[in-house]
Design an enzyme around this catalytic site. Sequence first.
Site, PDB file in Angstrom:
ATOM      1  CD  GLU A 105       4.094  -2.294 -10.045  1.00  0.00           C
ATOM      2  OE1 GLU A 105       3.301  -1.375  -9.753  1.00  0.00           O
ATOM      3  OE2 GLU A 105       3.800  -3.493  -9.962  1.00  0.00           O
TER       4      GLU A 105
ATOM      5  NE  ARG B 237     -10.712 -13.601 -43.280  1.00  0.00           N
ATOM      6  CZ  ARG B 237     -12.002 -13.787 -43.486  1.00  0.00           C
ATOM      7  NH1 ARG B 237     -12.520 -15.005 -43.469  1.00  0.00           N
ATOM      8  NH2 ARG B 237     -12.789 -12.751 -43.705  1.00  0.00           N
TER       9      ARG B 237
ATOM     10  CB  ALA C  18       1.119  10.436  -3.175  1.00  0.00           C
ATOM     11  N   GLY C  19       0.566   9.470  -6.597  1.00  0.00           N
ATOM     12  CA  GLY C  19       0.690   8.290  -7.460  1.00  0.00           C
ATOM     13  C   GLY C  19       2.081   8.304  -8.070  1.00  0.00           C
TER      14      GLY C  19
ATOM     15  CB  ALA D 278      -0.927  -0.017   1.215  1.00  0.00           C
TER      16      ALA D 278
ATOM     17  CD  GLU E  34      -0.725   8.439   0.951  1.00  0.00           C
ATOM     18  OE1 GLU E  34      -0.891   9.684   0.919  1.00  0.00           O
ATOM     19  OE2 GLU E  34      -0.154   7.841   1.868  1.00  0.00           O
ATOM     20  N   PRO E  35      -4.611   9.001  -2.762  1.00  0.00           N
ATOM     21  CG  PRO E  35      -6.702   9.279  -1.738  1.00  0.00           C
ATOM     22  CD  PRO E  35      -5.342   8.661  -1.521  1.00  0.00           C
TER      23      PRO E  35
HETATM   24  C1  LIG Z   1      -5.039  -2.038 -11.389  1.00  0.00           C
HETATM   25  C2  LIG Z   1      -4.085  -1.256 -10.557  1.00  0.00           C
HETATM   26  C3  LIG Z   1      -3.380  -1.885  -9.556  1.00  0.00           C
HETATM   27  C4  LIG Z   1      -2.534  -1.164  -8.724  1.00  0.00           C
HETATM   28  N1  LIG Z   1      -1.926  -1.779  -7.671  1.00  0.00           N
HETATM   29  C5  LIG Z   1      -1.252  -1.024  -6.753  1.00  0.00           C
HETATM   30  C6  LIG Z   1      -0.785  -1.605  -5.545  1.00  0.00           C
HETATM   31  O1  LIG Z   1      -0.931  -2.798  -5.295  1.00  0.00           O
HETATM   32  N2  LIG Z   1      -0.155  -0.806  -4.641  1.00  0.00           N
HETATM   33  C7  LIG Z   1       0.038   0.531  -4.876  1.00  0.00           C
HETATM   34  O2  LIG Z   1       0.605   1.196  -4.021  1.00  0.00           O
HETATM   35  N3  LIG Z   1      -0.378   1.113  -6.036  1.00  0.00           N
HETATM   36  C8  LIG Z   1      -1.037   0.368  -6.960  1.00  0.00           C
HETATM   37  N4  LIG Z   1      -1.498   0.943  -8.124  1.00  0.00           N
HETATM   38  C9  LIG Z   1      -1.231   2.355  -8.363  1.00  0.00           C
HETATM   39  C10 LIG Z   1      -0.279   2.624  -9.537  1.00  0.00           C
HETATM   40  O3  LIG Z   1       1.038   2.318  -9.171  1.00  0.00           O
HETATM   41  C11 LIG Z   1      -0.485   4.087  -9.950  1.00  0.00           C
HETATM   42  O4  LIG Z   1      -1.724   4.141 -10.621  1.00  0.00           O
HETATM   43  C12 LIG Z   1       0.634   4.616 -10.841  1.00  0.00           C
HETATM   44  O5  LIG Z   1       1.828   4.742 -10.106  1.00  0.00           O
HETATM   45  C13 LIG Z   1       0.278   5.973 -11.426  1.00  0.00           C
HETATM   46  O6  LIG Z   1      -0.172   6.852 -10.436  1.00  0.00           O
HETATM   47  P1  LIG Z   1      -1.560   7.620 -10.642  1.00  0.00           P
HETATM   48  O7  LIG Z   1      -2.572   6.646 -11.087  1.00  0.00           O
HETATM   49  O8  LIG Z   1      -1.834   8.417  -9.441  1.00  0.00           O
HETATM   50  O9  LIG Z   1      -1.315   8.587 -11.875  1.00  0.00           O
HETATM   51  P2  LIG Z   1      -0.893  10.135 -11.828  1.00  0.00           P
HETATM   52  O10 LIG Z   1       0.247  10.326 -10.921  1.00  0.00           O
HETATM   53  O11 LIG Z   1      -2.120  10.952 -11.622  1.00  0.00           O
HETATM   54  O12 LIG Z   1      -0.386  10.331 -13.329  1.00  0.00           O
HETATM   55  C14 LIG Z   1      -1.310  10.268 -14.428  1.00  0.00           C
HETATM   56  C15 LIG Z   1      -0.539  10.165 -15.704  1.00  0.00           C
HETATM   57  O13 LIG Z   1       0.190  11.364 -15.885  1.00  0.00           O
HETATM   58  C16 LIG Z   1       1.399  11.093 -16.574  1.00  0.00           C
HETATM   59  N5  LIG Z   1       2.503  11.646 -15.779  1.00  0.00           N
HETATM   60  C17 LIG Z   1       2.676  11.585 -14.438  1.00  0.00           C
HETATM   61  N6  LIG Z   1       3.800  12.232 -14.076  1.00  0.00           N
HETATM   62  C18 LIG Z   1       4.351  12.706 -15.211  1.00  0.00           C
HETATM   63  C19 LIG Z   1       5.537  13.452 -15.513  1.00  0.00           C
HETATM   64  N7  LIG Z   1       6.416  13.815 -14.560  1.00  0.00           N
HETATM   65  N8  LIG Z   1       5.786  13.777 -16.798  1.00  0.00           N
HETATM   66  C20 LIG Z   1       4.933  13.399 -17.787  1.00  0.00           C
HETATM   67  N9  LIG Z   1       3.814  12.681 -17.561  1.00  0.00           N
HETATM   68  C21 LIG Z   1       3.522  12.348 -16.304  1.00  0.00           C
HETATM   69  C22 LIG Z   1       1.475   9.580 -16.752  1.00  0.00           C
HETATM   70  O14 LIG Z   1       1.024   9.273 -18.067  1.00  0.00           O
HETATM   71  C23 LIG Z   1       0.487   9.044 -15.750  1.00  0.00           C
HETATM   72  O15 LIG Z   1      -0.092   7.828 -16.186  1.00  0.00           O
HETATM   73  C24 LIG Z   1      -2.335   0.231  -8.971  1.00  0.00           C
HETATM   74  C25 LIG Z   1      -3.022   0.854 -10.014  1.00  0.00           C
HETATM   75  C26 LIG Z   1      -3.902   0.143 -10.780  1.00  0.00           C
HETATM   76  C27 LIG Z   1      -4.669   0.876 -11.851  1.00  0.00           C
END
Ligand SMILES: Cc1cc2nc3c(=O)[nH]c(=O)nc-3n(C[C@H](O)[C@H](O)[C@H](O)COP(=O)(O)OP(=O)(O)OC[C@H]3O[C@@H](n4cnc5c(N)ncnc54)[C@H](O)[C@@H]3O)c2cc1C
Length: 409
Positions: free
Chosen positions: A374, A278, A138-139, A132, A135-136
């Site tokens: 990832e 085909r 922090a991705g 985990a 977060e909302p």
């Molecule tokens: C099915 C699924 C399973 C998951 N499992 C886990 C889990 O087990 N544990 C966990 O902790 N997380 C998990 N995640 C979270 C996942 O790691 C995040 O979704 C991912 O890191 C991206 O973060 P975000 O969705 O907040 O996208 P955001 O940070 O909102 O980014 C959105 C998009 O913006 C673009 N972007 C972001 N930063 C930049 C930049 N600097 N420059 C240019 N483009 C950029 C990228 O295209 C990105 O896809 C999961 C997600 C999904 C959908």
Amino acid sequence: MTDRLFSDHYLQGLDDAEREVIARVRTLCREKLGPQAATVASEDVFAWDTFRTLANEGVVATAFPREYGGTDARQVVRIRIIEDLGRVCSTAASMITGTDLSARAVVAGASEALKQQLLPPLCRGEIQTAFALTEPGAGSDVRRLASVARREGDHYVLSGHKKFITRASTADWFIVVARLTGNDFGKGGHFIALLVPKGARGLSVSAEVPKLGWFGVPISSLSFQNVSVPVTHRLGKEGDGFALAQDALLRARIGHAAMALGRAIGAVEIAATYACDRNTFGKALGEHQGVQWMLADMVTQIEASRALLCATAQKYDRGDADTAIFASMAKLHATDLCMKVVTDALQLTGGRGYLKDFPLERFFRDAKLNQIGEGASEVHKTVIGRDVARRAATAQRNPCLRDGSLTDY
Ligand SMILES: Cc1cc2nc3c(=O)[nH]c(=O)nc-3n(C[C@H](O)[C@H](O)[C@H](O)COP(=O)(O)OP(=O)(O)OC[C@H]3O[C@@H](n4cnc5c(N)ncnc54)[C@H](O)[C@@H]3O)c2cc1C
């Protein structure tokens, strides 16, 4: 048995026992995981049968050290296993990459007592962990974590929200990365990783959240409200949380690349078979030059990407300093390539490919997440580009250049 479409030369570098593991996985894929893949992926509930099969066959155990019941397979072996699983069933492949993501911090950071307690049943697939981090707020920008842990005597008080957490509904333990309160925001070691059991007072797990693909491994959100976590359940030291997360993500990124390449291989195999069967405009589809060029591009790019991933796995096994950058390159290349290959393979199979009962529809939906999870492709590009710019300042110059500043020319 006829030859496969894609080269098996990578197996030559493995010893007999390693080749035996891969042979077992291939039998499993041929006899069980492949034929069942569409059914497994028909609804997004945890695929227990697939998970238990992988555990019983010793595939889950490849991620764990021998002293706790694992087989500690080299990454050069694990990428072959995950590629083979990904070729037929993303659910199965993601269960192995997900094992790295969700349990690696226990291997790397837990106390000996916790390792003795958790690792043997994890190897056997009797219990599960979930990782985990996200977060909302922090991705991609993971340093913006807002979950906090405050030390009070012999325990921490943990509060915050996590989202997109794979296996949250089935996990027995959660590895939670949070910010230590009282520390500055920014670089440095202010994060902590804590091990929280399911059922802990103050922890709630949401209903499973519907998604596009990767069925069989559902996700949920988590909420922690003043959850008490004993200090003995900390992984590593205070401040090690970010490094432990990066260590887990590194292995999982290599796995994502392998899974994506496996799926791309499966897609080409399916499209090439269709092109043989085909007929259009008086000859087999595969006899049209335009189709052959499409297949040529797919196969060439996949073999190039496999070579990059193999080099990355070798670096991981040797412990090379630049492994993380190679993992970023391998994941970026393999996952973007997989999306393109699956799209082109679906195009090649026409209306048949678009139907639900044909595997490419599932491959197409599954491919997208490898480009996001990832670390999204753009984030890896940023990491790689930053590294190039940093190293260029001190790297040996190309001999065609004169000494001195290039801006003097
Ligand atoms: C099915 C699924 C399973 C998951 N499992 C886990 C889990 O087990 N544990 C966990 O902790 N997380 C998990 N995640 C979270 C996942 O790691 C995040 O979704 C991912 O890191 C991206 O973060 P975000 O969705 O907040 O996208 P955001 O940070 O909102 O980014 C959105 C998009 O913006 C673009 N972007 C972001 N930063 C930049 C930049 N600097 N420059 C240019 N483009 C950029 C990228 O295209 C990105 O896809 C999961 C997600 C999904 C959908």
